[in-house]
Motif scaffolding. Structure first.
Motif, short mmCIF file in Angstrom:
data_model
loop_
_atom_site.label_atom_id
_atom_site.label_comp_id
_atom_site.label_asym_id
_atom_site.label_seq_id
_atom_site.Cartn_x
_atom_site.Cartn_y
_atom_site.Cartn_z
N UNK A 108 -0.64 -11.44 -8.68
CA UNK A 108 -0.88 -11.50 -7.24
C UNK A 108 0.01 -12.61 -6.68
N UNK A 109 0.04 -12.71 -5.36
CA UNK A 109 0.85 -13.77 -4.76
C UNK A 109 0.38 -15.14 -5.24
N UNK A 110 -0.93 -15.39 -5.19
CA UNK A 110 -1.42 -16.72 -5.55
C UNK A 110 -1.21 -17.01 -7.04
N UNK A 111 -1.43 -16.03 -7.91
CA UNK A 111 -1.24 -16.30 -9.33
C UNK A 111 0.23 -16.51 -9.66
N UNK A 112 1.13 -15.84 -8.93
CA UNK A 112 2.56 -16.06 -9.14
C UNK A 112 2.95 -17.47 -8.71
N UNK A 113 2.43 -17.92 -7.56
CA UNK A 113 2.70 -19.28 -7.10
C UNK A 113 2.16 -20.29 -8.10
N UNK A 114 0.95 -20.04 -8.61
CA UNK A 114 0.37 -20.96 -9.60
C UNK A 114 1.19 -20.99 -10.87
N UNK A 115 1.68 -19.84 -11.29
CA UNK A 115 2.48 -19.76 -12.52
C UNK A 115 3.76 -20.58 -12.38
N UNK A 116 4.46 -20.41 -11.26
CA UNK A 116 5.70 -21.16 -11.05
C UNK A 116 5.38 -22.65 -10.90
N UNK A 117 4.27 -22.96 -10.26
CA UNK A 117 3.87 -24.36 -10.15
C UNK A 117 3.62 -25.00 -11.50
N UNK A 118 2.99 -24.24 -12.41
CA UNK A 118 2.77 -24.76 -13.77
C UNK A 118 4.10 -25.01 -14.47
N UNK A 119 5.06 -24.10 -14.28
CA UNK A 119 6.38 -24.31 -14.87
C UNK A 119 7.01 -25.60 -14.34
N UNK A 120 6.87 -25.83 -13.04
CA UNK A 120 7.43 -27.04 -12.45
C UNK A 120 6.80 -28.30 -13.05
N UNK A 121 5.49 -28.28 -13.20
CA UNK A 121 4.80 -29.43 -13.80
C UNK A 121 5.26 -29.66 -15.23
N UNK A 122 5.38 -28.57 -15.99
CA UNK A 122 5.86 -28.69 -17.37
C UNK A 122 7.28 -29.25 -17.41
N UNK A 123 8.09 -28.89 -16.43
CA UNK A 123 9.47 -29.35 -16.40
C UNK A 123 9.54 -30.85 -16.12
N UNK A 124 8.70 -31.34 -15.22
CA UNK A 124 8.65 -32.78 -14.97
C UNK A 124 8.24 -33.51 -16.25
N UNK A 125 7.22 -32.98 -16.92
CA UNK A 125 6.77 -33.60 -18.17
C UNK A 125 7.86 -33.57 -19.23
N UNK A 126 8.59 -32.45 -19.31
CA UNK A 126 9.67 -32.33 -20.29
C UNK A 126 10.78 -33.33 -20.01
N UNK A 127 11.07 -33.54 -18.72
CA UNK A 127 12.09 -34.53 -18.33
C UNK A 127 11.70 -35.91 -18.86
N UNK A 128 10.44 -36.27 -18.67
CA UNK A 128 9.98 -37.58 -19.12
C UNK A 128 10.06 -37.70 -20.64
N UNK A 129 9.70 -36.64 -21.35
CA UNK A 129 9.79 -36.67 -22.80
C UNK A 129 11.24 -36.79 -23.27
N UNK A 130 12.12 -36.03 -22.64
CA UNK A 130 13.52 -36.02 -23.06
C UNK A 130 14.18 -37.37 -22.83
N UNK A 131 13.74 -38.10 -21.81
CA UNK A 131 14.29 -39.44 -21.58
C UNK A 131 14.14 -40.34 -22.80
N UNK A 132 13.08 -40.12 -23.57
CA UNK A 132 12.85 -40.96 -24.76
C UNK A 132 13.82 -40.62 -25.89
N UNK A 133 14.55 -39.53 -25.76
CA UNK A 133 15.48 -39.10 -26.80
C UNK A 133 16.93 -39.52 -26.52
N UNK A 134 17.15 -40.22 -25.42
CA UNK A 134 18.53 -40.61 -25.08
C UNK A 134 19.06 -41.57 -26.14
#
Length: 421
Positions: A267-293
């Motif tokens: 549905x529209x709302x579940x699609x928005x929620x799904x993409x929002x979850x991806x965005x949150x995961x991406x922010x978290x992944x950025x923070x994790x990857x910083x520790x690997x520099x």
């Protein structure tokens, strides 16, 4: 995530709720001390050099506030360099507006004009396929680029030109899908969207703004590439959420939310929620990857630290700016930011509704989020990815169109630039 039951055709949502990405992002928001003044001069630059914009387009240009986005994302640079980057940001949105309604061959002409200005920055040198008089997009590109290159390192210059060329190649692919009335599958869409976003040239301008030039072996290191891609994905996927309402009102289907609803039973709302979850995961992944520099020594480490901070400023700056610009929520941005409820706009005249969901939705494919769970993060190279989707058909950037066809198209596109929309 398992596929959900397809929404009933009787269900016609009138609103949706945004994910709270601003709260999820813990990075500090900063703004250039001279940001407002530079933004004012920058928008005047584009306005003055596009004399045929109508009144509606001029209001949209000023409501865009691209200069303010630049002031959030490049807040430590000098005012002079901020102005150059701000001019490019205004120009990039201008290119996006122009190319949105173009057919495939017209995007080829636009790309040819702009890239000519970057490769021959000191004077106009038309190729056999170009008109004797330079089109306005080329003039604007030559203007800001001539001010950029004296203080821009050779590595950053090369990365800027290469990634802007990737932008045009991806825009061409998007135009081809629009010509054929095709909504791509999710994986193909993400692949192309990482370049149509226009983010990659902006990462090269982080180096220019900070007066650094990353060595090639650093710029191409898998961890740095992963940080670049995480930032790109966050900016791009969150933009699909923020821009969805305006895009659906005009029938635009180049959006991850549309794809999830069309092919994967959301549905529209579940699609928005799904993409929002991806965005949150991406922010978290950025923070994790910083520790690997890794460390390359004090001098390079300092450059890398400042560059990564620039990416971080883009993440937080773009999220907050999306509610400040009038591009997505009009004058209601701050209210939407507070309550996160978006009322759907009606379809504009002549807009086409998105196709109905497929009767048998398929599971959403796994989307690779680059993170630091392993010892090394290895993203897919963007150039190789483009080569794969182009399937070898891009034999030279401008050899697809026969010479006499391009000459005719150049004249036609010239008229578009004088009075597009």
């Amino acid at each position: 995530m398992p596929a959900q039951a397809p929404p009933s055709f009787s269900e016609k949502p009138t609103s949706f709720i945004l994910p709270d990405l601003v709260s999820h992002c813990k990075f500090k928001l900063s703004y250039h001390p001279n940001g407002d003044e530079v933004a004012r001069h920058s928008v005047e630059w584009l306005d003055t050099n596009c004399p045929d914009l109508n009144a509606k387009q001029r209001r949209a240009l000023r409501g865009l506030q691209a200069g303010e986005l630049t002031a959030y994302c490049y807040h430590t640079t000098t005012s002079e360099r901020l102005r150059v980057v701000s001019d490019f940001m205004n120009y990039l949105f201008h290119l996006d507006n122009i190319s949105d309604g173009m057919m495939t061959r017209e995007t080829d002409v636009l790309a040819d004009v702009v890239m000519n200005a970057l490769w021959y920055s000191d004077r106009y040198m038309p190729t056999n396929e170009q008109t004797s008089e330079e089109l306005n997009p080329g003039k604007l590109a030559r203007d800001f680029w001539a001010r950029c290159i004296p203080d821009c390192g050779p590595g950053a210059q090369s990365r800027f030109k290469e990634t802007l060329e990737l932008f045009f190649e991806a825009v061409n692919i998007q135009a081809r899908a629009r010509d054929d009335d095709v909504i791509p599958d999710l994986e193909s869409y993400i692949d192309v969207r990482r370049d149509t976003s226009g983010c990659k040239p902006c990462w090269a301008l982080i180096e220019y703004a900070l007066d650094i030039d990353l060595p090639e072996f650093v710029a191409e290191h898998p961890v740095i590439a992963a940080l670049n891609q995480s930032t790109n994905d966050l900016v791009t996927w969150s933009n699909d959420i923020f821009s969805y309402n305006v895009e659906q009102s005009r029938g635009d289907t180049h959006n991850m939310i549309v794809i999830l609803m069309t092919y994967h039973g959301h549905s529209l709302q579940s699609a928005v929620d799904y993409v929002g979850d991806l965005c949150s995961q991406t922010i978290d992944a950025f923070c994790e990857t910083k520790t690997k520099i890794p460390s390359w020594g004090p001098e390079i480490d300092d450059m890398v630290s400042r560059y990564v901070q620039g990416l971080q400023d883009w993440i937080v700056g773009s999220l907050h700016w999306s509610f400040q610009t009038h591009r997505y929520f009009g004058s209601q941005g701050q209210e939407v930011k507070k309550h996160r409820v978006v009322q759907l706009l009606p379809l504009v005249p002549q807009a086409v509704s998105p196709p109905p969901p497929t009767p048998s939705p398929t599971p959403v494919p796994t989307i690779q989020i680059h993170h630091a769970l392993s010892k090394e993060v290895v993203p897919v190279p963007a150039a190789a990815s483009l080569q794969k989707r182009l399937k070898g058909s891009w034999n030279g950037f401008f050899t697809q169109i026969h010479q006499f066809v391009v000459l005719l198209l150049s004249a036609f596109v010239g008229s578009l630039f004088r009075s597009y929309h």
